[in-house]
Write a protein that holds these residues in place. Sequence first.
Motif: not given
Length: 410
Positions: A129, A133-134, A136
């Motif tokens: 994160r 990255s939103r 996952v």
Amino acid sequence: MELQSEREEGGRGGEGGRGGEAGGEAVRGGEGGEAVRGGEGGRGGEAGRGGEAGRGQKSGMKRTHEEEEDEEVSPKKLVTDHSVKVASHYNRLQEVGLAARSRSRIFFMRNFNNWLKSVLIGEVLERVRGAGSRQVSVLDLGCGKGGDLLKWRRGGINHIVCADIAAVSVEQCESRYDDMKKKSHVNEKIFSAQFITADCSKEVLSEKLDDPEQLFDICSCQFVYHYSFESEQKADMMLRNACERLKPGGFFVGTTPDSYELVKRLEASDSLSFGNEVFKVSFQSKGAYPLFGCQYHFSLEEVVDVPEFLVYFPLFVHMAKRYNMRLVLKQRFSEFFEEKVKKEQHRSLMMKMMALEPFPCETGGRQATDSRGEYSHAKEHCGRAPLGTLSRSEWEATSIYLVFVFQKMS
């Protein structure tokens, strides 16, 4: 060698705090009885997959004499595919309730291993994160009965693919997932999931994905990879499945036995085996250890009774480079524990998961074993209000393992 805890989360959830104060000390006995700082707690409800070391509560499938004779029926000795034995072993394991798990001789060790995996998974999710990255996605390679599903749920992931060689385990994993969805809060969005039964040391997993374009942020392989070191082909296929669908910057994380530690203990033994009242490791010979197919037999109380293979770690690292992976962390469990337990959040998690046994035990209670000398290391530190401990036998069993983290290069 997968410790059951790794595969089956459970335990007496919600009983945080038993075992000492958050500021106390955890006493590590292991092979040397050293004291280790801190202790840690967390959300209850995870008692043992695998698992972890790996796969869940796996009580043993012992090979019969008839099976051993069958392997030598023909003039040419048949080549045994050990993955068949592993699948059969885990397919035969029965689900047991929380009450039965709490009575296990290695209840606290399974919780300890589960705590360690929780910390590892949590920290890797933070790194993913932190890199932006939103959404996952996770591949659980060797998912067992789904003991890590709650960890991924708490981590707020969006999608998971669970794959395992044991069909019965995959069915139980899917059932656990369905039950989790049914019992979730009205406003809670549970991650989507796909479940695959496959021998990931032989089959190309990407060909079985619902979405052929699926990429993953994390591949988690807990107490499983060592089964693939039966041959170079199997070890490479397992690596391919773990790494080829990772996004650039993605992580391959796991736990596996430390081959150096196993060989060291074997060489120090007067026989071809070593162990104690909770585990036993038996080799066929000593003095020569091939890079692949170096077999030993591992048995752990109520959990595992299967053939395994040494993972020569420098070779593992070299093979991973084929898939553009670089090693970013390798630590023995004892080292990982000593480092992570310094943080208050991890000590809190340890308490909630009951990852250490209270010592001395509560009034009217009993320690996990009455065997002489199992708590001598803890007695030496009683004056320092220790947070808790494991018996000497449990420390010796869990200290066989190491944690690894690889990252995919851009």
